[in-house]
Design an enzyme around this catalytic site. Structure first.
Site, PDB file in Angstrom:
ATOM      1  N   SER A 178       5.157  -4.232   4.542  1.00 39.92           N
ATOM      2  CA  SER A 178       5.272  -3.229   3.482  1.00 39.92           C
ATOM      3  C   SER A 178       5.260  -1.836   4.077  1.00 39.92           C
ATOM      4  O   SER A 178       4.734  -1.608   5.170  1.00 39.92           O
ATOM      5  CB  SER A 178       4.093  -3.372   2.506  1.00 39.92           C
ATOM      6  N   TYR A 191      -4.941  -4.732   0.792  1.00 41.80           N
ATOM      7  CA  TYR A 191      -3.531  -5.134   0.850  1.00 41.80           C
ATOM      8  C   TYR A 191      -2.817  -4.460   2.012  1.00 41.80           C
ATOM      9  O   TYR A 191      -2.150  -5.126   2.819  1.00 41.80           O
ATOM     10  CB  TYR A 191      -2.853  -4.776  -0.472  1.00 41.80           C
TER      11      TYR A 191
END
Length: 286
Positions: A178, A191
């Site tokens: 990401s 995350y």
């Protein structure tokens, strides 16, 4: 490198006056690829989180390009059935493998079922992930921390470990990281930490497997419009999701899927240990 430091495919010693003539090179440069009607013809791909979003788009595109697909998901049966129907509309096989990727034995069985039912395995896409917003590290429970790490990075170790005996020269592993791995995220601390780990996992695994002819790469999407977004953010944040990138909008899964096709196919044959960045124009140190 061979003994003496010479590359494995060293060219004969030669030189020309600038700018050089390609027709006089030994051997000549390869500037054309074989024309393929389908870039993944005869391949089998296992995609985690393949029921929707980026994983669903990748499954559809892979099938369009000739691959049979195994889809791992947790419980979104309706979405998974829709992807399966779309894959099969391209004349390809699709199997659904529901289960919890936090369970190592499920990951092992998913790989075994893929090989047993589809015949072999050529492409592993480690894509499934979870995220939960918290304003402070003090609000992140141990259970949330375990769930995030076990889902996002432990599963990649397990799927890769059990897929590896079935992969061969020319196979490809693609991991979804990401943009948050590079710029961080104050509300997605656990995350973004896993996504940073995935970048390092990708680079290290690539170094381990590159001599076997197995290419390992990753994709680091920016804000992409997927069910994970509406499932993890409050309504007001969803309303403006993606408007802070240079393109001023969220991306679509179909805009990200071609990155995976490139890395899975022979088009990406000289790519190993790399991360692609479909993120709406944000410049990061990737």
């Amino acid at each position: 490198m061979q003994k003496g430091g010479e590359p494995k495919e060293a060219r004969p010693a030669q030189e020309q006056e600038m700018p050089g003539i390609e027709q006089k090179m030994t051997p000549k440069s390869k500037t054309e690829r074989p024309e393929l009607l389908q870039k993944l013809e005869g391949k089998v791909a296992l995609i985690t989180g393949g029921d929707s979003g980026i994983g669903g788009a990748v499954a559809r595109l892979f099938a369009q390009e000739g691959a049979d697909v195994a889809i791992v998901y947790i419980s979104e049966h309706q979405d998974a059935a829709t992807v399966k129907k779309d894959v099969e509309s391209h004349g390809r096989k699709c199997i659904l493998l529901p289960g919890n990727i936090r369970d190592e034995q499920f990951c092992k069985k998913a790989v075994e079922d893929t090989v047993q039912q589809l015949g072999h395995l050529d492409i592993l896409v480690n894509n499934a992930a979870t995220q939960t917003e918290q304003k402070s590290i003090e609000d992140i429970s141990t259970e949330q921390l375990k769930e995030t790490f076990e889902t996002n990075i432990f599963s990649m170790f397990w799927f890769t470990k059990y897929a590896l005996p079935h992969l061969k020269k020319g196979s490809s592993i693609i991991n979804t990281t990401s943009v948050t791995a590079y710029r961080g995220s104050p509300s997605l601390l656990d995350y973004s930490s896993t996504k940073g780990a995935i970048v390092t996992f990708t680079r290290s695994l690539s170094a381990q497997l590159v001599e076997k002819g197995i290419r390992v790469n990753g994709v680091a999407p920016g804000p992409i419009w997927t069910p994970l977004i509406v499932g993890s953010f409050e309504a007001d944040k969803v309303k403006t999701f993606g408007t802070d990138v240079p393109m001023k909008r969220a991306g679509e899964p179909a805009e990200v899927a071609p990155c995976y096709l490139f890395l899975a196919s022979d088009d990406g044959s000289y790519m190993a240990g790399q991360i692609l960045h479909p993120n709406g124009g944000e410049i990061i140190n990737g």
